[in-house]
Design a protein around this motif. Structure first.
Motif, PDB file in Angstrom:
ATOM      1  N   UNK A   1      29.985   6.310  33.149  1.00 52.78           N
ATOM      2  CA  UNK A   1      29.073   6.480  34.330  1.00 52.78           C
ATOM      3  C   UNK A   1      29.452   6.177  35.731  1.00 52.78           C
ATOM      4  N   UNK A   2      30.620   5.755  36.041  1.00 55.00           N
ATOM      5  CA  UNK A   2      30.984   5.296  37.089  1.00 55.00           C
ATOM      6  C   UNK A   2      31.067   6.420  37.741  1.00 55.00           C
ATOM      7  N   UNK A   3      31.971   7.315  37.038  1.00 59.58           N
ATOM      8  CA  UNK A   3      33.144   8.437  37.068  1.00 59.58           C
ATOM      9  C   UNK A   3      32.189   9.302  37.850  1.00 59.58           C
ATOM     10  N   UNK A   4      31.304   9.742  36.875  1.00 61.25           N
ATOM     11  CA  UNK A   4      29.879  10.550  37.133  1.00 61.25           C
ATOM     12  C   UNK A   4      29.446  10.678  37.688  1.00 61.25           C
ATOM     13  N   UNK A   5      28.460   9.130  38.344  1.00 60.65           N
ATOM     14  CA  UNK A   5      27.953   8.750  39.578  1.00 60.65           C
ATOM     15  C   UNK A   5      28.708   9.205  40.482  1.00 60.65           C
ATOM     16  N   UNK A   6      30.424   8.938  41.282  1.00 61.34           N
ATOM     17  CA  UNK A   6      30.614   9.187  41.723  1.00 61.34           C
ATOM     18  C   UNK A   6      30.718  11.123  42.327  1.00 61.34           C
ATOM     19  N   UNK A   7      30.881  11.741  41.566  1.00 62.92           N
ATOM     20  CA  UNK A   7      31.364  12.886  41.694  1.00 62.92           C
ATOM     21  C   UNK A   7      29.572  13.371  41.908  1.00 62.92           C
ATOM     22  N   UNK A   8      28.237  13.218  41.256  1.00 62.76           N
ATOM     23  CA  UNK A   8      27.030  13.715  41.451  1.00 62.76           C
ATOM     24  C   UNK A   8      26.784  13.330  42.929  1.00 62.76           C
TER      25      UNK A   8
END
Lengths: 563, 76
Positions: free
Chosen positions: A458-465
């Motif tokens: 989720x960290x990775x995805x939130x940072x991307x989004x």
């Protein structure tokens, strides 16, 4: 050591597997003799392709006679089986292909067996993984093969995680033998029992708890696919009429769904009095859901004694602890606001499911405790890995012959880990009045409908989004009296990105978990010297209300209402 | 049988699965609905029964928005 393949040379007469894909929506029966014959002929074909002990055979076939013949055919070669999850509805094919390719790279199979339903996407995944030559459409040999001695690893059980490198648990032949024996003794599985399952075979509870337990024991099995259960949950319930199935396993979801979709008028036409024990696990067992189902299904002869709450995880093959199978589940009520890691659990009350009204929140269902004779040793540990006194909340650790051999694949920074021969589960819990109570994941992952969600993803995805730097965000999983949730900690100067982050988390987690977003200045996301977020510390700070100078964006809308 | 309308589909989705979006439009994506895989299966099963169609996994994997979903339900 008894093996899950022993029956292949001496299948029992008059019993077998009833598959839900029969003509006109009926059942298709395969006797164990027929299944053994198919499996041994598949084994011969796999041997001809060079499959031998400890080679990995990946299987991507929906539950069917062919699927079962391939699984036991591969095991008859002594090989390691790994079951590929099917795509979920609306999942873009590119995403499914990429995830399956990542699994195939980890598994390094010598053969990937698929059927026409999945052949297209699995073929593309194999090509993407650089394994175009290992694909095989199952074709039994003319003559049956002979049983080969097993290797070390019977099963590579992949755990979820949508980004990064998938990770598999290495489950040995002796792990499976140990856990099956444990399961069967705890529910007093007899020759006359039959099991009814709709759980997917790529999931440990469906594969080990239902399929292997039934087939190895040579007792009747009714096997549905999850979509068949969703289409008609009453079809599953109808199997518990006397003389058919007596055992099952499901998550709380199955009972919530059955209450929602099977009207009482329909239930009243069913007879559930044959249900001796349904093991309830795979996610936090929800006392209110079980209570609602028990009341809903009472006219059909169901009583709360039919529930057997259990705790387990793939790293322990499957089961760790069961409640008594022949009594209504025991419960305690805790003060959630007073729960603290390392401190005594604030127990407010006790009762049995069905006997006490559940208007008040905070009821937890007991998971029993393994008797000394089973060799399953549970310890509750503090942050430093030291044992805590009875009644204190800490991490559940287990040592037993069911502790898997470890992981295959990249070292995930997961909190479930093997320390020597002991499994540190990453689950918090406590022991009260001789029963294990499980509070679930604290910090680094959630278990939703049996699926592991790693907050690292989720960290990775939130940072991307959102465009926020990855070093400035950390998601933390939480449990609360109403269920599970995620708190997102972020270091940011404005709040413009909050709706995007919330939307993404909702997409990833589904409608149920509570999502809280905490925004503060630099330094909010506490990290270790090696740069990893200190998720449990963040969790404790939020729970204790000790965060200052932050903006908290709470989750206001429950599922089903507009935001 | 009369053509499937967007309103029928939207109403049916709202009635069967917990959706957290205020307004469903043809541009609403399946991802916006924020349903987990079990609920998506439930939604598909319901729609197939309600509108008497069968959608394959391959067809489903190409659908991004509710407008496209309605198209797929209509095209059979």
């Amino acid at each position: 050591m008894p093996l899950i393949t022993d029956w292949l040379t001496d299948p029992i007469d008059g019993r077998g597997v009833h598959l839900a894909d029969g003509p006109d929506g009926g059942w298709r029966y395969t006797s164990y003799s027929q299944l053994a014959s198919s499996a041994l002929r598949i084994a011969a074909a796999l041997r001809a392709r060079g499959v031998t002990a400890d080679d990995v055979v990946c299987v991507g076939i929906p539950a069917s006679h062919t699927c079962l013949a391939v699984l036991f055919g591969a095991w008859a070669c002594g090989a390691t089986v790994s079951i590929l999850p099917p795509p979920t509805p609306f999942q873009p094919e590119a995403q499914y292909t990429a995830h399956t390719a990542a699994i195939l790279r980890q598994a390094a199979p010598v053969v990937v067996v698929t059927s026409p339903e999945l052949a297209g996407p699995v073929r593309r995944a194999a090509v993407e993984a650089g394994l175009p030559d290992v694909l095989w459409t199952p074709r039994p040999a003319e003559e049956p093969g002979t049983l080969q001695p097993p290797g070390t690893t019977a099963l590579l059980q992949f755990t979820s995680g949508s980004t990064g490198v998938p990770r598999a648990v290495r489950v040995t032949w002796s792990n499976i033998d140990a856990n099956l024996g444990f399961i069967q003794r705890r529910v007093e599985w007899s020759d006359h029992d039959g099991c009814a399952s709709w759980l997917p075979l790529h999931h440990d509870m469906g594969l080990i708890g239902c399929l292997l337990a039934s087939v190895a024991r040579q007792t009747n099995l009714w096997l549905m696919r999850p979509d068949q259960f969703i289409r008609d949950p009453a079809r599953w319930l109808a199997l518990f009429a006397p003389g058919q199935a007596t055992l099952s396993a499901a998550s709380s979801f199955a009972f919530e769904y059955a209450v929602r979709r099977v009207p009482q008028a329909r239930l009243a036409t069913l007879d559930l009095s044959g249900m001796r024990s349904t093991v309830v696990g795979a996610e936090m067992v929800d006392a209110t859901v079980l209570d609602r189902f028990a009341r809903h299904a009472e006219p059909a002869g169901f009583t709360p004694r039919g529930f057997t709450p259990a705790y387990g995880l793939a790293e322990h093959t499957l089961a760790v602890s069961f409640a008594a199978h022949d009594e209504a589940p025991r419960m305690t009520r805790v003060d959630w606001s007073g729960l603290s890691f390392g401190a005594p659990a604030p127990v407010l009350g006790a009762g049995r499911l069905g006997d006490v009204p559940l208007e008040e929140t905070g009821w937890l269902v007991g998971h029993g405790y393994p008797p000394e004779s089973e060799g399953v040793h549970i310890r509750i540990l503090d942050d430093a890995g030291e044992p805590l006194p009875v009644g204190h909340v800490g991490e559940i650790a287990v040592s037993s012959p069911s502790v898997a051999a470890g992981y295959r694949g990249a070292d995930h920074e997961g909190s479930t880990r093997f320390v020597g021969r002991e499994l540190r589960t990453g689950d918090a819990g406590f022991v009260h009045d001789g029963e294990l109570y499980v509070l679930g994941r604290m910090g680094d992952s959630l278990k939703l409908r049996g699926r592991n969600v790693f907050v690292e993803d989720l960290d990775v995805r939130v940072a991307e989004a959102t465009g926020l730097p990855k070093s400035g965000v950390a998601a933390v999983s939480m449990v609360h009296s109403g269920g599970q949730g995620v708190a997102l900690f972020a270091e940011a100067k404005d709040l413009d990105w909050v709706p995007r982050a919330r939307r993404l988390l909702r997409e990833e987690l589904g409608p149920e978990p509570q999502i809280t977003i905490i925004v503060g200045r630099r330094g909010l996301v506490a990290r270790t010297s090696s740069g990893k977020p200190r998720r449990r510390f963040l969790w404790q700070q939020l729970r204790a209300g000790s965060l200052t100078d932050v903006t908290i964006d709470p989750d206001l809308a429950p599922a089903g209402t507009a935001t | 049988m009369p053509a499937v309308t967007f309103e029928q589909v939207a109403e049916h989705i709202r009635a069967t699965v917990p959706v957290r979006v205020a307004e469903l439009t043809p541009e609403t994506t399946i991802r916006d609905l924020a349903l987990d895989s079990m609920l998506l299966v439930e939604m598909v099963v319901d729609l197939q029964e309600e509108f008497d169609v069968m959608l394959s996994q391959a067809e489903l994997s190409r659908i991004n928005t509710l407008g496209e979903l309605v198209e797929a339900l209509r095209s059979q």
